[in-house]
Design an enzyme around this catalytic site. Structure first.
Site, PDB file in Angstrom:
ATOM      1  N   ASP A  67     -50.387  15.831 -33.691  1.00 57.15           N
ATOM      2  CA  ASP A  67     -49.572  16.934 -33.171  1.00 57.15           C
ATOM      3  C   ASP A  67     -48.131  16.863 -33.674  1.00 57.15           C
ATOM      4  O   ASP A  67     -47.717  15.861 -34.279  1.00 57.15           O
ATOM      5  CB  ASP A  67     -49.599  16.937 -31.632  1.00 57.15           C
ATOM      6  CG  ASP A  67     -49.440  15.536 -31.028  1.00 57.15           C
ATOM      7  OD1 ASP A  67     -48.905  14.643 -31.709  1.00 57.15           O
ATOM      8  OD2 ASP A  67     -49.844  15.350 -29.876  1.00 57.15           O
ATOM      9  N   ASP A 136     -50.965  12.870 -17.402  1.00 56.61           N
ATOM     10  CA  ASP A 136     -51.769  13.972 -16.843  1.00 56.61           C
ATOM     11  C   ASP A 136     -53.150  14.071 -17.505  1.00 56.61           C
ATOM     12  O   ASP A 136     -53.872  15.042 -17.311  1.00 56.61           O
ATOM     13  CB  ASP A 136     -51.019  15.305 -16.970  1.00 56.61           C
ATOM     14  CG  ASP A 136     -50.739  15.700 -18.424  1.00 56.61           C
ATOM     15  OD1 ASP A 136     -51.162  14.965 -19.349  1.00 56.61           O
ATOM     16  OD2 ASP A 136     -50.100  16.750 -18.633  1.00 56.61           O
ATOM     17  N   HIS A 138     -53.752  14.214 -20.810  1.00 52.16           N
ATOM     18  CA  HIS A 138     -53.860  14.931 -22.081  1.00 52.16           C
ATOM     19  C   HIS A 138     -54.189  13.986 -23.234  1.00 52.16           C
ATOM     20  O   HIS A 138     -53.877  12.800 -23.199  1.00 52.16           O
ATOM     21  CB  HIS A 138     -52.600  15.773 -22.383  1.00 52.16           C
ATOM     22  CG  HIS A 138     -51.355  15.002 -22.697  1.00 52.16           C
ATOM     23  ND1 HIS A 138     -50.121  15.346 -22.189  1.00 52.16           N
ATOM     24  CD2 HIS A 138     -51.130  13.914 -23.472  1.00 52.16           C
ATOM     25  CE1 HIS A 138     -49.203  14.511 -22.651  1.00 52.16           C
ATOM     26  NE2 HIS A 138     -49.789  13.624 -23.427  1.00 52.16           N
ATOM     27  N   GLU A 143     -53.113  19.844 -22.945  1.00 58.04           N
ATOM     28  CA  GLU A 143     -52.776  19.663 -21.539  1.00 58.04           C
ATOM     29  C   GLU A 143     -53.962  20.058 -20.647  1.00 58.04           C
ATOM     30  O   GLU A 143     -54.913  20.683 -21.117  1.00 58.04           O
ATOM     31  CB  GLU A 143     -51.550  20.531 -21.205  1.00 58.04           C
ATOM     32  CG  GLU A 143     -50.283  20.159 -21.986  1.00 58.04           C
ATOM     33  CD  GLU A 143     -49.585  18.906 -21.464  1.00 58.04           C
ATOM     34  OE1 GLU A 143     -50.266  17.984 -20.961  1.00 58.04           O
ATOM     35  OE2 GLU A 143     -48.348  18.836 -21.584  1.00 58.04           O
TER      36      GLU A 143
HETATM   37  P1  PGA Z   1     -46.834   7.704 -24.754  1.00 60.40           P
HETATM   38  O1  PGA Z   1     -47.564   9.115 -24.871  1.00 60.40           O
HETATM   39  O2  PGA Z   1     -47.553   6.796 -25.670  1.00 60.40           O
HETATM   40  O3  PGA Z   1     -45.424   7.936 -25.197  1.00 60.40           O
HETATM   41  O4  PGA Z   1     -46.955   7.297 -23.316  1.00 60.40           O
HETATM   42  C1  PGA Z   1     -48.956   9.150 -24.882  1.00 60.40           C
HETATM   43  C2  PGA Z   1     -49.415  10.590 -24.941  1.00 60.40           C
HETATM   44  O5  PGA Z   1     -48.721  11.462 -24.404  1.00 60.40           O
HETATM   45  O6  PGA Z   1     -50.476  10.845 -25.527  1.00 60.40           O
END
Ligand code: PGA
Length: 260
Positions: A67, A136, A138, A143
């Site tokens: 992404d 959450d 995702h 999301e």
């Molecule tokens: P993070 O993000 O590794 O910064 O916790 C993980 C994600 O949002 O997939």
């Protein structure tokens, strides 16, 4: 799903790197799917070290990132293009022209997403996808309530994710772009193998839902229960809400064949 729990994230990242390195050795032409954020940094550090020591080479490999934020250029230090150069690509022998990241600054994001899907297919598909998980649930930037068959497209982040990611923008949530381009869940599910990493207590609920909860678009990572080959590397904190943690450890300690 194979759930692999280590006492801390350093050991989990080192074990994940051993597995990824084994896959790169087996197929030097491997197409990797790559993730950003805080979670994969330890994995990248270990892979950089293995590359530096000559144990593995990425010279023939290629990559597709999950992404990218919309509206910030690849030179912006908050872009995932910048993150990948600084935290991985500049330190290994991968050819930059073989690395791909969704073009978040494209004037036509719809076409940019279609081209990204075509490029993945043209490369023969992702063989090994690295994933983190949002608090959450995702994966990529898909999301909750994202279609479980979605393809690369533009998404709007939840306020929770914007708040979580503000730490990368000097703590300023208002600086975090609202829109992103992300591989879809259907795109991610087409990768042959998946390595999921999750560390820390803030991920414990999402991890429990992903592994032991129902499959639901309310927790997109739960769809990984239907993928044929997922290895989940956790530290104790991220594993702390798993009902069957004892069983996963039992299985690991009795593994009949060493895979990496
Ligand atoms: P993070 O993000 O590794 O910064 O916790 C993980 C994600 O949002 O997939």
């Amino acid at each position: 799903m194979e759930v692999i729990i280590y006492p801390d994230k350093e050991q989990a990242a080192a074990a994940a790197a051993d597995y990824v390195a084994g896959q790169v050795k087996r197929n030097p032409y491997i197409v990797l799917g790559l993730a950003t954020g805080e979670t994969p940094l330890g994995l990248y550090k270990n892979l950089i070290e293995k590359n530096r020591k000559g144990e593995i080479s990425f010279a023939k490999a290629s990559s597709f990132n999950l992404d990218e934020y919309c509206g910030i250029s690849a030179d912006n230090e908050n872009s995932y293009a910048y993150y990948m150069r600084k935290n991985f690509f500049e330190h290994i022998d991968i050819k930059l022209e073989n690395t791909h990241i969704p073009d978040g600054s494209s004037e036509n994001p719809i076409i940019a997403c279609e081209q990204y899907e075509r490029a993945i297919k043209g490369a023969g598909g992702v063989e090994l996808q690295i994933l983190g998980i949002g608090a959450d649930g995702h994966i990529g930037f898909n999301e909750p309530t994202s279609s479980l068959s979605s393809r690369t497209r533009m998404k709007t982040l939840t306020e929770k994710t914007i708040g979580d990611n503000a730490r990368f923008f000097g703590g300023d949530a208002s600086a975090v772009p609202w829109h992103v381009l992300t591989m879809g869940i259907g795109t991610i599910m087409e990768s042959e193998k998946i390595v999921m990493l999750a560390f820390g207590e803030s991920k414990a609920d999402a991890v429990a839902g992903m592994i032991e909860g129902p499959i639901t678009a309310m927790l997109p990572a739960s769809v990984l229960q239907t993928h044929q080959t997922v290895k989940v590397f956790l530290d104790e904190a991220a594993a702390s809400k798993l009902k069957l943690a004892g069983y996963y450890k039992w299985v690991l300690s009795r593994k009949p064949i060493a895979e990496w």
